[in-house]
Design a protein around this motif. Structure first.
Motif, short mmCIF file in Angstrom:
data_model
loop_
_atom_site.label_atom_id
_atom_site.label_comp_id
_atom_site.label_asym_id
_atom_site.label_seq_id
_atom_site.Cartn_x
_atom_site.Cartn_y
_atom_site.Cartn_z
N LEU A 43 0.77 -1.19 0.10
CA LEU A 43 -0.05 -0.02 0.05
C LEU A 43 0.78 1.16 -0.02
CD1 LEU A 43 -2.78 -0.85 2.66
CD2 LEU A 43 -2.86 -1.15 0.14
N GLY A 44 2.15 1.16 -0.03
CA GLY A 44 3.20 2.09 0.06
C GLY A 44 3.32 2.76 1.55
N LYS A 45 3.07 1.90 2.48
CA LYS A 45 2.89 2.38 4.05
C LYS A 45 4.06 1.83 4.73
CE LYS A 45 -1.09 4.16 3.81
NZ LYS A 45 -1.22 5.88 3.76
N VAL A 46 4.46 2.36 5.73
CA VAL A 46 5.53 1.83 6.54
C VAL A 46 5.02 0.97 7.63
CG1 VAL A 46 7.41 2.41 7.95
CG2 VAL A 46 7.14 3.89 5.92
N PRO A 47 5.08 -0.19 7.86
CA PRO A 47 4.68 -1.03 8.84
C PRO A 47 5.48 -0.98 9.99
CG PRO A 47 5.31 -2.37 7.04
CD PRO A 47 5.76 -0.87 6.66
N VAL A 48 4.87 -0.93 11.22
CA VAL A 48 5.75 -1.30 12.46
C VAL A 48 4.99 -2.53 13.12
CG1 VAL A 48 6.53 0.88 12.88
CG2 VAL A 48 4.47 0.34 13.86
N ARG A 49 5.91 -3.29 13.71
CA ARG A 49 5.42 -4.66 14.23
C ARG A 49 5.15 -4.52 15.81
NH1 ARG A 49 7.34 -9.62 11.20
NH2 ARG A 49 8.28 -8.73 9.22
N THR A 50 3.69 -5.08 16.15
CA THR A 50 3.57 -4.92 17.40
C THR A 50 2.60 -5.86 17.98
OG1 THR A 50 2.72 -3.29 19.26
CG2 THR A 50 1.61 -3.06 17.10
N SER A 51 2.28 -5.73 19.49
CA SER A 51 1.75 -7.12 19.76
C SER A 51 0.40 -6.73 20.46
CB SER A 51 2.74 -7.93 20.73
OG SER A 51 2.79 -7.12 21.86
N ASP A 52 -0.52 -7.68 20.76
CA ASP A 52 -1.89 -7.29 21.19
C ASP A 52 -2.04 -6.84 22.47
OD1 ASP A 52 -4.60 -6.81 20.89
OD2 ASP A 52 -5.06 -9.04 21.75
N ARG A 53 -1.36 -5.45 22.72
CA ARG A 53 -1.52 -4.94 24.23
C ARG A 53 -2.26 -3.74 23.77
NH1 ARG A 53 3.44 -6.98 25.65
NH2 ARG A 53 2.67 -9.26 25.60
N THR A 54 -3.41 -3.20 24.37
CA THR A 54 -4.32 -2.30 24.37
C THR A 54 -3.72 -0.83 24.00
OG1 THR A 54 -5.72 -3.42 25.83
CG2 THR A 54 -6.28 -0.86 25.49
N GLY A 55 -4.11 -0.41 23.01
CA GLY A 55 -3.57 1.09 22.16
C GLY A 55 -2.52 0.83 21.17
N PHE A 56 -1.83 -0.63 21.41
CA PHE A 56 -0.75 -0.69 20.53
C PHE A 56 0.47 0.26 20.93
CE2 PHE A 56 -4.36 -1.89 17.90
CZ PHE A 56 -4.41 -2.93 18.42
N ILE A 57 1.40 0.75 19.85
CA ILE A 57 2.32 1.87 20.31
C ILE A 57 1.73 3.17 20.27
CG2 ILE A 57 4.73 2.71 19.62
CD1 ILE A 57 5.02 0.16 18.14
N VAL A 58 1.15 3.47 19.34
CA VAL A 58 0.64 5.06 19.21
C VAL A 58 -0.22 5.30 20.08
CG1 VAL A 58 -0.23 6.72 17.61
CG2 VAL A 58 1.35 5.17 16.54
N ASN A 59 -1.31 4.87 20.21
CA ASN A 59 -2.32 5.12 21.15
C ASN A 59 -2.04 5.26 22.45
OD1 ASN A 59 -3.95 6.40 19.13
ND2 ASN A 59 -5.28 4.42 19.15
N ARG A 60 -1.22 4.38 22.94
CA ARG A 60 -0.63 4.22 24.32
C ARG A 60 0.04 5.55 24.82
NH1 ARG A 60 1.01 -0.95 27.02
NH2 ARG A 60 1.77 -0.21 29.08
N LEU A 61 0.60 6.18 23.79
CA LEU A 61 1.19 7.50 24.00
C LEU A 61 0.56 8.55 23.89
CD1 LEU A 61 4.74 6.42 22.51
CD2 LEU A 61 4.10 6.20 25.09
N LEU A 62 -0.25 8.34 22.79
CA LEU A 62 -1.07 9.73 22.13
C LEU A 62 -2.34 9.95 23.05
CD1 LEU A 62 -1.36 11.97 19.93
CD2 LEU A 62 -2.72 10.16 18.50
N VAL A 63 -3.11 8.96 23.31
CA VAL A 63 -4.20 9.19 24.23
C VAL A 63 -4.18 9.83 25.41
CG1 VAL A 63 -6.30 7.92 24.90
CG2 VAL A 63 -5.79 7.26 22.64
N PRO A 64 -3.38 9.49 26.39
CA PRO A 64 -3.04 10.14 27.33
C PRO A 64 -2.80 11.60 27.31
CG PRO A 64 -1.70 8.20 27.68
CD PRO A 64 -2.33 8.19 26.17
N TYR A 65 -1.95 11.81 26.25
CA TYR A 65 -1.65 13.26 26.11
C TYR A 65 -2.89 14.22 25.61
CZ TYR A 65 -0.55 16.79 22.05
OH TYR A 65 -0.77 17.81 21.48
#
Ligand code: CAA
Ligand code: NAD
Length: 297
Positions: A176-198
């Motif tokens: 799709l022309g995207k940059v994938p990052v690998r993560t595991s099934d932890r609520t919020g994954f990487i981005v929302n774990r950091l972005l949502v509290p902000y």
């Protein structure tokens, strides 16, 4: 199995973008909505976005037409039966997602890969309504808003995910022309774990009188180089979606930083869902390009 045909469920903010990028990348794509009206709205957003790319010269008029030919809308889930990959992007609600995946599991091919674009729900909890074999082919594909522009896709594996399926999903994001990052099934994954509290902290700062909507937005834009301040971003993501995400993350972690502030809850109850309803922290109804801050306190 090579992915050729992609099904997308939900043609809202995210589903329309995901369907667009899949069709642009050459996949035959079918997108399902609950009714004609939201489908029409989603296709209007796709048209507008594709037109922007043509205007900028990153897509030719012919490529736009070909993209449109590969893309079809439907209100019937059964039209997704022969897809190789189905990406769910419906409202952030576990019950609705269970209902959808339970039905899909019965009609799709055994080899079809199931993916959810959820922001905060557990992929493991979501997949429990499908067969054990399907659970090995069930992943998260978390895109970012606006999908046609944002490069990131979080590719989420559970403890049951077949490694070959996971690699295929990573390859799909790349196609799709995207940059994938690998993560595991932890609520919020990487981005929302950091972005949502902000984002939630910004609302608490507003409630406490630390600054106005415009001043807090400007502070983060001009002081930290963020493309949007937290309130403009909240309106952009959708305050209903932000509220659902916060509730889910708070229920998972039981930590105050994920708790939805009372102001957010009241805004959602009052129908102030951000850009999509015309009003949120800002009022977009008069001039969407120059929205005025709402008087909320
Ligand atoms: N389709 C095509 N082009 C688009 C577009 C779309 N949907 N949206 C914006 N663009 C283009 C514009 O035409 C413009 O192109 P040019 O530079 O060639 O003129 C370019 O993108 C920039 O747009 P604007 O000038 O209108 O505005 P901007 O400079 O502020 O950029 C933005 C817009 C890319 C959205 C930028 O503001 C941004 O990155 N904002 C932050 C977005 C963000 O944080 N997203 C993540 C949200 S969280 C999430 O998604 C996860 C979750 O689970 C909640
Ligand atoms: P949205 O409200 O814009 O769109 C959701 C769409 O799903 C609506 O059009 C609704 O009619 C449709 N829908 C509901 N039930 C359906 C069903 N059974 N079948 C087909 N369509 C159905 O929401 P959104 O922002 O696009 O969010 C969708 C998903 O993507 C959520 O899980 C959300 O957490 C996630 N997400 C959102 C963002 C964001 O910035 N908004 C970013 C990443 C991920």
């Amino acid at each position: 199995m090579e992915i050729r045909k992609v099904g997308v469920i939900g043609c809202g903010l995210m589903g329309s973008g995901i369907a667009q990028v899949a069709a642009t990348a050459g996949f035959e794509t079918v997108v399902r909505e609950v009714a004609e009206e939201p489908l029409k709205k989603g296709f209007e957003a796709i048209e507008k976005s594709l037109a922007k790319f043509v205007e900028k010269g990153t897509l030719t008029a012919q490529q736009k037409d070909e993209t449109r030919q590969r893309l079809r809308g439907t209100t019937s889930l059964d039209d997704l039966a022969d897809c190789d990959l189905v990406i769910e992007a419906i409202t952030e609600n576990l019950e609705l997602k269970h209902e959808t995946f339970g039905h899909l599991d019965k009609i799709c091919k055994p080899e079809t890969i199931f993916a959810s674009n959820t922001s905060s729900l557990s992929i493991t909890e979501m997949m429990t309504v499908t067969s054990l074999e399907r659970q090995r082919r069930f992943i998260g594909l978390h895109f970012f808003n606006p999908v046609p522009i944002m490069k990131l896709v979080e590719v989420v594996r559970t403890i049951l995910t077949d490694p070959a399926v996971y690699d295929e999903a990573v390859r799909f994001a790349e196609r799709l022309g995207k940059v994938p990052v690998r993560t595991s099934d932890r609520t919020g994954f990487i981005v929302n774990r950091l972005l949502v509290p902000y984002m939630l902290d910004a609302i608490r700062a507003l409630e406490e009188g630390v600054g106005s909507i415009v001043d807090i937005d400007n502070a983060m834009k001009l002081g930290c180089g963020y493309p949007m301040g937290p309130f403009t971003l909240g309106d952009f993501v959708g305050l209903d979606t932000t509220y659902y995400i916060a509730e889910i993350m708070f229920n998972e972690f039981r930590e105050k930083r994920f708790a939805p502030p009372p102001l957010l809850k009241r805004m959602v109850k009052a129908g102030l869902h951000g850009r999509k309803t015309g009003r949120g922290f800002y009022d977009y109804t008069k001039d969407p390009k120059n929205p005025t801050p709402m008087n909320l306190l």
